[in-house]
Enzyme design. Structure first.
Site, PDB file in Angstrom:
ATOM      1  N   ASP A  41       0.840  -1.204   0.000  1.00 19.38           N
ATOM      2  CA  ASP A  41       0.000   0.000   0.000  1.00 19.38           C
ATOM      3  C   ASP A  41       0.876   1.255   0.000  1.00 19.38           C
ATOM      4  OD1 ASP A  41       0.884  -0.078   2.614  1.00 19.38           O
ATOM      5  OD2 ASP A  41      -1.091   0.202   3.523  1.00 19.38           O
ATOM      6  N   ASP A  80      -1.148  -6.223  -0.398  1.00 19.22           N
ATOM      7  CA  ASP A  80      -1.210  -5.555   0.913  1.00 19.22           C
ATOM      8  C   ASP A  80      -2.638  -5.041   1.103  1.00 19.22           C
ATOM      9  OD1 ASP A  80       0.014  -4.671   3.182  1.00 19.22           O
ATOM     10  OD2 ASP A  80       1.100  -3.023   2.224  1.00 19.22           O
ATOM     11  N   LYS A 110      -1.284  -9.488   2.754  1.00 18.67           N
ATOM     12  CA  LYS A 110      -0.536  -9.048   3.937  1.00 18.67           C
ATOM     13  C   LYS A 110      -1.440  -8.141   4.767  1.00 18.67           C
ATOM     14  CE  LYS A 110       2.961  -5.869   3.830  1.00 18.67           C
ATOM     15  NZ  LYS A 110       2.443  -4.812   4.736  1.00 18.67           N
ATOM     16  N   GLU A 178       8.936  -4.584  10.702  1.00 21.30           N
ATOM     17  CA  GLU A 178       9.386  -3.285  10.187  1.00 21.30           C
ATOM     18  C   GLU A 178       9.909  -2.402  11.314  1.00 21.30           C
ATOM     19  OE1 GLU A 178       6.707  -1.318   7.498  1.00 21.30           O
ATOM     20  OE2 GLU A 178       7.918   0.517   7.467  1.00 21.30           O
TER      21      GLU A 178
HETATM   22  O1  KIV Z   1       3.531  -1.140   1.700  1.00 15.23           O
HETATM   23  C1  KIV Z   1       4.712  -1.544   1.735  1.00 15.23           C
HETATM   24  O2  KIV Z   1       5.529  -1.258   0.859  1.00 15.23           O
HETATM   25  C2  KIV Z   1       5.097  -2.381   2.876  1.00 15.23           C
HETATM   26  C3  KIV Z   1       6.536  -2.751   3.013  1.00 15.23           C
HETATM   27  C4  KIV Z   1       7.322  -1.581   3.432  1.00 15.23           C
HETATM   28  C5  KIV Z   1       6.737  -3.918   3.908  1.00 15.23           C
HETATM   29  O3  KIV Z   1       4.275  -2.724   3.669  1.00 15.23           O
END
Ligand code: KIV
Length: 268
Positions: A41, A80, A110, A178
């Protein structure tokens, strides 16, 4: 690649994960041997011009994920789930996550996790939707926590480790950590049998993930824990400036870029 192949990589060959938001970048990542392509995201910041990930919608994620899936043969494609598409009502969340697999051909989703995603992870996994958990700095909570490193005191470190164990028990096939201290990430990695994938979490995770714009040098700034491996921004600027100059000077288009029809007269 399937989620179960990634699950089996805990303690084995390091996992390389990278974001991508479009077909050409996903194809390059896939060809380069990236194991997991994450349609993050972060697209809100990197491609849509927002200053956070919060405005990103399920429809937008579906569209970006479908583009990435079409261009990816070997890597696992993880979608995501955007802010508030999960966490409030689990039935709605299951429908939103299901769209990523049914409409966008993702292999997994995710979730930025907390206590509210344990039962959801269990339900999704049972339904056949592989879940990658994400703990530590979770940017969707930036209005509550700020975008700061997490797990820096004993209580919050313990909370992250407990949540990691609970999401593993609920069926998550891997865990993104993270911006947490490297010693906490090492301890979580040791405690779990699923792989951890770090971003700003030190070298002892089972894999690493970065945002592609930072890796290729397209973004103006790079997070302190990230690294530029190229200078796409300069390359793009120089190509665009050369094109603008060529149009202004009349050097483009040249004869080889134009065609003439001798059969045409001037009666049309
Ligand atoms: O949205 C994203 O790019 C992420 C990564 C930084 C793990 O969640």
């Amino acid at each position: 690649m399937r989620a179960k192949d990634i699950r089996e990589r805990a303690g084995g060959e390091p996992i390389a994960m990278l974001t991508a938001y479009d077909a050409p970048t996903a194809r390059l990542a896939d060809d380069a041997g990236i194991d997991i392509v994450l349609v993050g995201d972060s697209v809100g910041n990197t491609r849509l011009g927002h200053d956070s990930t919060l405005p990103v919608t399920v429809d937008e994620m579906c569209s970006f994920t479908a583009a990435v899936s079409r261009a990816t043969e070997d890597a696992l494609v993880v979608a995501d789930m955007p802010f508030l598409s999960f966490g409030a009502d689990d039935d709605d969340a299951i429908e939103n996550c299901g769209r990523m697999l049914k409409e966008a051909d993702a292999d997994a989703v995710k979730l930025e996790c907390g206590p509210h995603t344990i039962e959801l992870t269990r339900r999704l996994t049972r339904l056949g939707v592989p879940v990658q958990a994400h703990l530590g700095l979770t940017p969707q909570r930036e209005n509550e926590t700020g975008l700061y490193r997490q797990g820096t005191d004993n209580d919050s470190a313990r909370e992250i480790k407990d949540l990691a164990r609970e999401h593993e028990a609920a069926g998550a096939f891997s865990l993104v950590l993270e911006h947490v201290p490297a010693n906490l990430a090492a301890s979580v990695t040791e405690a779990l049998s699923i792989p951890t994938i770090g971003i700003g979490a030190g070298p002892e995770c089972d894999g690493q993930v970065l945002v592609v714009d930072e890796v290729i040098g397209l973004s103006e700034r790079v997070a302190p824990f990230s690294k530029r491996f190229g200078d796409a921004r300069s390359e793009m600027r120089s190509a665009i400036e050369s094109y603008a100059d060529a149009v202004e000077s009349g050097a483009f288009p040249a004869d080889e870029h134009s065609h003439y029809e001798s059969d045409l007269d001037d009666t049309y």
